[in-house]
Design an enzyme around this catalytic site. Sequence first.
Site, PDB file in Angstrom:
ATOM      1  N   THR A   1      64.383  82.750  42.797  1.00  0.00           N
ATOM      2  CA  THR A   1      65.600  82.967  43.583  1.00  0.00           C
ATOM      3  C   THR A   1      65.440  84.125  44.552  1.00  0.00           C
ATOM      4  O   THR A   1      66.115  84.181  45.580  1.00  0.00           O
ATOM      5  CB  THR A   1      66.795  83.205  42.637  1.00  0.00           C
ATOM      6  OG1 THR A   1      66.872  82.114  41.712  1.00  0.00           O
ATOM      7  CG2 THR A   1      68.108  83.309  43.378  1.00  0.00           C
TER       8      THR A   1
ATOM      9  N   TYR B   1      57.083  82.056  32.213  1.00  0.00           N
ATOM     10  CA  TYR B   1      58.066  81.371  33.058  1.00  0.00           C
ATOM     11  C   TYR B   1      57.600  79.931  33.255  1.00  0.00           C
ATOM     12  O   TYR B   1      56.629  79.673  33.964  1.00  0.00           O
ATOM     13  CB  TYR B   1      58.188  82.106  34.388  1.00  0.00           C
ATOM     14  CG  TYR B   1      59.195  81.553  35.369  1.00  0.00           C
ATOM     15  CD1 TYR B   1      60.161  80.619  35.000  1.00  0.00           C
ATOM     16  CD2 TYR B   1      59.194  82.002  36.687  1.00  0.00           C
ATOM     17  CE1 TYR B   1      61.083  80.138  35.915  1.00  0.00           C
ATOM     18  CE2 TYR B   1      60.114  81.528  37.618  1.00  0.00           C
ATOM     19  CZ  TYR B   1      61.054  80.593  37.224  1.00  0.00           C
ATOM     20  OH  TYR B   1      61.968  80.113  38.134  1.00  0.00           O
TER      21      TYR B   1
ATOM     22  N   LYS C   1      60.918  81.964  29.482  1.00  0.00           N
ATOM     23  CA  LYS C   1      62.010  81.400  30.273  1.00  0.00           C
ATOM     24  C   LYS C   1      61.646  79.947  30.525  1.00  0.00           C
ATOM     25  O   LYS C   1      60.663  79.657  31.221  1.00  0.00           O
ATOM     26  CB  LYS C   1      62.189  82.134  31.606  1.00  0.00           C
ATOM     27  CG  LYS C   1      63.218  81.460  32.518  1.00  0.00           C
ATOM     28  CD  LYS C   1      63.229  82.070  33.917  1.00  0.00           C
ATOM     29  CE  LYS C   1      64.195  81.293  34.825  1.00  0.00           C
ATOM     30  NZ  LYS C   1      64.207  81.843  36.209  1.00  0.00           N
TER      31      LYS C   1
ATOM     32  N   ILE D   1      68.167  83.386  32.291  1.00  0.00           N
ATOM     33  CA  ILE D   1      67.798  84.016  33.557  1.00  0.00           C
ATOM     34  C   ILE D   1      68.337  83.102  34.639  1.00  0.00           C
ATOM     35  O   ILE D   1      67.849  81.995  34.832  1.00  0.00           O
ATOM     36  CB  ILE D   1      66.281  84.234  33.662  1.00  0.00           C
ATOM     37  CG1 ILE D   1      65.832  85.235  32.583  1.00  0.00           C
ATOM     38  CG2 ILE D   1      65.904  84.747  35.055  1.00  0.00           C
ATOM     39  CD1 ILE D   1      64.340  85.470  32.521  1.00  0.00           C
TER      40      ILE D   1
END
Length: 296
Positions: free
Chosen positions: A49, A137, A165, A208
């Site tokens: 992001t 991730y 995540k 997250i």
Amino acid sequence: MSKVKLSGIFTALITPFKNDFSIDEDTFSKLIEHQISNNIHGLVPCGTTGEYSTLSFEEYCRVIELCVKVTNKRVPIIAGSGSNCTQETIKRTLYVQSLNVDAALVVVPYYNRPSDEGIFQHFKAVHDATDVPIIIYNIPQRTAIDPNDVLLARILSLPRIIGIKDATGDVSRPLNLKLLIDKEFALFTGNDATSLGFYAQGGGTGCISAVSNVIPKIYSDMHNAFFAHNIKEAMDANASIFKLSKVLFCQSNPSPTKYAMSLIKGISPTVRLPLVELTQENKLKVENMLKELNLI
């Protein structure tokens, strides 16, 4: 090495740009203050992001440095430090380690299409070269690789790999991982639409989130209510999260999120190429949802 136990809602911060595409440091600082004042549990600069892949290394360092300075240890920071190059990932992870962040978020290496052994050796090399807690991730919709549970458990067995995540939306994955490894670890979802289900069915410990850029208090309230066993309150908050998540991914993230923030906080919706700003049709979708949720 940080001893902070990481859980709760961590906002995957947007990186505000000026109209000339330079980083808007003043707006970024204000965004951090806005997040903290709305009870967010933690911050994640330079993730997907945050458009980290379009930042130069110098810009990347500045964003992390500014986040650490402004936050001033009020909430934990998980700094994005991954890339598809192992040596570059080590370089970035050593940098965030020097700033005493609470953890580094390392994405599964993309584009190269590594084998299972290559993925493991990537994480092991970063782990062995650094001394900061690391969170895996996993975002296969961007990396084109979804490591199987056995491989993820193997990576999690490394001492300073402290969590994952997982952005697949698979609420069964946490349960499967817990069966495969005898170790306590942080379980973050990266899928806003299924975050409550990730908690309820999978035993997740946090999210997250891109959506929490827009609604940090509603999101943190959902988390707090669920873990206080106030299920109706959690479900009510989650209804807003779910609705908003549907429109904030109508076009490549973070373009919709930045447009929403331009309407709510006056932040420029500028993104860097190859991303572009929202189409008129998608702008209308975002505007209508913000009005429905009484955010504008």
